[in-house]
Enzyme design. Structure first.
Site, mmCIF file in Angstrom:
data_model
loop_
_atom_site.group_PDB
_atom_site.id
_atom_site.type_symbol
_atom_site.label_atom_id
_atom_site.label_comp_id
_atom_site.label_asym_id
_atom_site.label_seq_id
_atom_site.Cartn_x
_atom_site.Cartn_y
_atom_site.Cartn_z
ATOM 1 N N ASP A 148 -5.035 -5.885 -7.986
ATOM 2 C CA ASP A 148 -5.237 -5.232 -6.694
ATOM 3 C C ASP A 148 -5.421 -3.743 -6.991
ATOM 4 O OD1 ASP A 148 -5.465 -4.868 -3.965
ATOM 5 O OD2 ASP A 148 -3.598 -5.878 -3.457
ATOM 6 N N HIS A 172 0.830 -1.198 0.000
ATOM 7 C CA HIS A 172 0.000 0.000 0.000
ATOM 8 C C HIS A 172 0.874 1.262 0.000
ATOM 9 C CE1 HIS A 172 -2.822 -3.006 1.650
ATOM 10 N NE2 HIS A 172 -3.761 -2.265 1.097
#
Length: 334
Positions: A243, A173
């Site tokens: 993702d 992330h």
């Protein structure tokens, strides 16, 4: 169905979101905690999205359990994957947990919880107790039961993060991790391979991790991992999701439009871009207006309402068992 999955900003749709949802390139919406106030509001939002789209659309959420559970109050509190292996009857509990998680979402007209996590080990900051185990064979055992529970409820399964995110400490992330190992196919990937062979995975989500012994692109944008290995070597026939392309792990793929195109060209059937409205619009403008027929297999079948679900003996028994595990796990960790 279009190849792009996006998010919405709050409890209700705004005017721009209505326009975006009607765009033929949009094929899915993913919810976050900010989209949930209570079950009545969530049901209204889901209904409005489907009415606005006026065509088949995937609605998804990350409702794994533990720290990754977007809907909490009004839903069963779910334990993280790691908790199941701590119990003598953990395999039975894993199946109950998969069923309960899926049944509660399906009763809210949500198609998918993007689960389970199949990564190896607990050291990665992005994974931690989202993993079932640090042993591939144990992951296969517990994940298989969790998946069987999901399927029993009627939900398709999404294995993540192929070929394995657990070998790096860094959180994708926040940055693009690099895993230098040259044995991931013999270690982490064996979980994905076995579950594909067993016919248990309907969809797959690759990692924003570069495995530089094999390729110089993150798996999410790598033809080598998605076309050569996943489709070719492992003969995976299901859907491939990217993702979230807003994650820092995808920065190396370029602008938001370039990321979406790169992921699609690498082999992703549906690309995801969340928490960045301007980036989502870029991706929307950049992607070709194609329709992806394989996505329809992931759509939920008709189920009863939540108020009917909670009257069933199965929900009551599973809810009691999973709530007890979640509470005891929380107490152990505090």
């Amino acid at each position: 169905m279009g190849p792009l999955m996006l998010d919405v900003s709050g409890y209700e749709l705004d005017a721009e979101e209505r326009e975006i949802i009607q765009h033929p390139t949009v094929g899915g919406i993913i919810f976050f905690s900010r989209n949930y106030h209570d079950r009545q509001q969530l049901r209204a939002l889901t209904k409005d999205i489907r009415k606005t789209a006026n065509r088949p659309l995937l609605i998804a959420v990350d409702q794994e359990g533990g720290r990754v559970q977007r809907f909490r109050e009004g839903f069963t509190l779910l334990p993280p994957a790691k908790a199941f292996a701590s119990q003598q009857n953990g395999l039975e509990l894993a199946k109950q947990g998969g069923w309960l998680m899926a049944a509660e979402l399906l009763a809210m007209d949500i198609d998918l919880s993007l689960a389970p996590v199949l990564d190896l080990g607990f050291d990665c900051k992005a994974i931690g107790d989202r993993a079932f185990s640090d042993d591939p064979q144990q992951i296969i055992k517990y994940a298989s039961q969790f998946i069987l529970g999901m399927k029993q409820a009627g939900m398709a399964t999404t294995g993540k993060h192929f070929p394995g995110h657990g070998g790096v400490i860094e959180d994708s992330h926040l940055e693009t991790p690099v895993d230098p190992r040259n044995n991931i196919k013999q270690q982490d990937m064996t979980v994905f391979s076995q579950l594909i062979n067993d016919g248990l995975l309907d969809a797959m989500m690759p990692a924003h991790v570069i495995f530089d012994a094999y390729d110089n692109q993150p798996a999410s944008g790598s033809e080598y991992w998605l076309k050569n290995v996943l489709r070719g070597d492992l003969n995976f026939k299901g859907v491939i999701f990217s993702d979230d392309l807003n994650m820092k792990g995808a920065d190396v793929l370029g602008s938001y439009s370039e990321r979406a195109i790169a992921a699609q060209q690498a082999g992703c059937d549906m690309v995801m871009l969340c928490n960045n409205r301007a980036g989502a619009v870029q991706a929307l403008d950049g992607l070709p207006q194609t329709q992806v027929t394989c996505l329809e297999a992931l759509c939920k079948k008709s189920t009863g309402e939540y108020k009917d679900l909670v009257k069933t003996r199965m929900w009551q028994d599973n809810q009691q068992a999973i709530s007890k595990l979640a509470q005891s796990w929380q107490e152990q960790q505090s």
